[in-house]
Design a protein around this motif. Structure first.
Motif, short mmCIF file in Angstrom:
data_model
loop_
_atom_site.label_atom_id
_atom_site.label_comp_id
_atom_site.label_asym_id
_atom_site.label_seq_id
_atom_site.Cartn_x
_atom_site.Cartn_y
_atom_site.Cartn_z
N LYS A 26 0.83 -1.22 0.00
CA LYS A 26 0.00 0.00 0.00
C LYS A 26 0.85 1.26 0.00
O LYS A 26 0.41 2.32 -0.42
CB LYS A 26 -0.98 -0.01 1.16
CG LYS A 26 -0.36 0.09 2.54
CD LYS A 26 -1.44 0.06 3.60
CE LYS A 26 -1.06 0.29 5.00
NZ LYS A 26 0.15 -0.05 5.57
N GLY B 72 1.18 3.95 -2.79
CA GLY B 72 0.29 5.10 -2.86
C GLY B 72 0.91 6.39 -2.35
O GLY B 72 0.34 7.47 -2.52
N ILE C 106 -3.89 3.53 -4.71
CA ILE C 106 -3.24 3.75 -6.00
C ILE C 106 -3.97 4.89 -6.72
O ILE C 106 -3.40 5.56 -7.56
CB ILE C 106 -3.17 2.45 -6.84
CG1 ILE C 106 -1.93 2.46 -7.72
CG2 ILE C 106 -4.42 2.22 -7.65
CD1 ILE C 106 -1.47 1.11 -8.17
N LEU D 79 0.23 2.65 -16.25
CA LEU D 79 0.05 1.64 -15.21
C LEU D 79 -0.03 0.29 -15.91
O LEU D 79 -0.97 0.00 -16.64
CB LEU D 79 -1.23 1.90 -14.42
CG LEU D 79 -1.58 0.87 -13.34
CD1 LEU D 79 -0.50 0.78 -12.28
CD2 LEU D 79 -2.94 1.21 -12.72
#
Length: 167
Positions: free
Chosen positions: A130, A133, A156, A165
């Motif tokens: 995570k 992010g 994200i 991406l």
């Protein structure tokens, strides 16, 4: 691109005024010497497209001025060292086309100046951390051709600069 062969000598660590190293597109073998961590002024490290093996030395985390780290297209193994999170000025991190395994270290979230991150075509596993992010300046994130599992982290969506991406 000169057809250089053999190993990178550990004596490279004595060249403390180096700003840039470009040994890309050769046939260099062996490990990245840990002595490279003594090059505190280093801003660019290009070792891609060789036949380097072994792990990224943890001493790489000492290179706090490093803006570009290109180690792609080698035969590097092991995990991505957590010390990579110490490269606070890093803008480009290209580790694609190697044999890295293990998880993507959560310390990667400390690389808040990162513009492009490519960890594709390795053997990385586990979840996408995570902490990705936190990379608010990220323009390109490439993680495809690994063995990642789990959900895409919801934060994200905080990467408002992201244009590419590839998962």
């Amino acid at each position: 691109g000169n057809g250089l062969t053999g190993a990178i000598p550990p004596q490279i660590g004595s060249l403390v005024n180096l700003y840039s190293i470009d040994l890309s597109n050769n046939r260099l073998t062996g490990k990245i010497p840990k002595e490279i961590g003594k090059l505190h002024r280093l801003n660019f490290l290009y070792l891609q497209d060789n036949q380097l093996t072994g792990e990224i030395p943890k001493e790489i985390g000492n290179l706090t001025n490093l803006a570009r780290l290109f180690l792609s297209s080698n035969r590097l193994t092991g995990g991505i060292p957590k010390e990579i999170g110490g490269l606070i000025n890093l803008k480009y991190l290209f580790l694609f086309k190697n044999e890295f395994s293990g998880k993507i270290p959560k310390q990667i979230g400390a690389l808040t100046n990162l513009f492009k991150l490519d960890l594709s075509s390795n053997n990385l596993m586990g979840a996408i951390p995570k902490e990705i992010g936190q990379l608010k300046k990220l323009n390109s994130l490439r993680l495809f051709s690994n063995q990642l599992t789990g959900s895409i982290p919801s934060n994200i969506g905080d990467l408002v600069e992201l244009e590419f991406l590839f998962l």
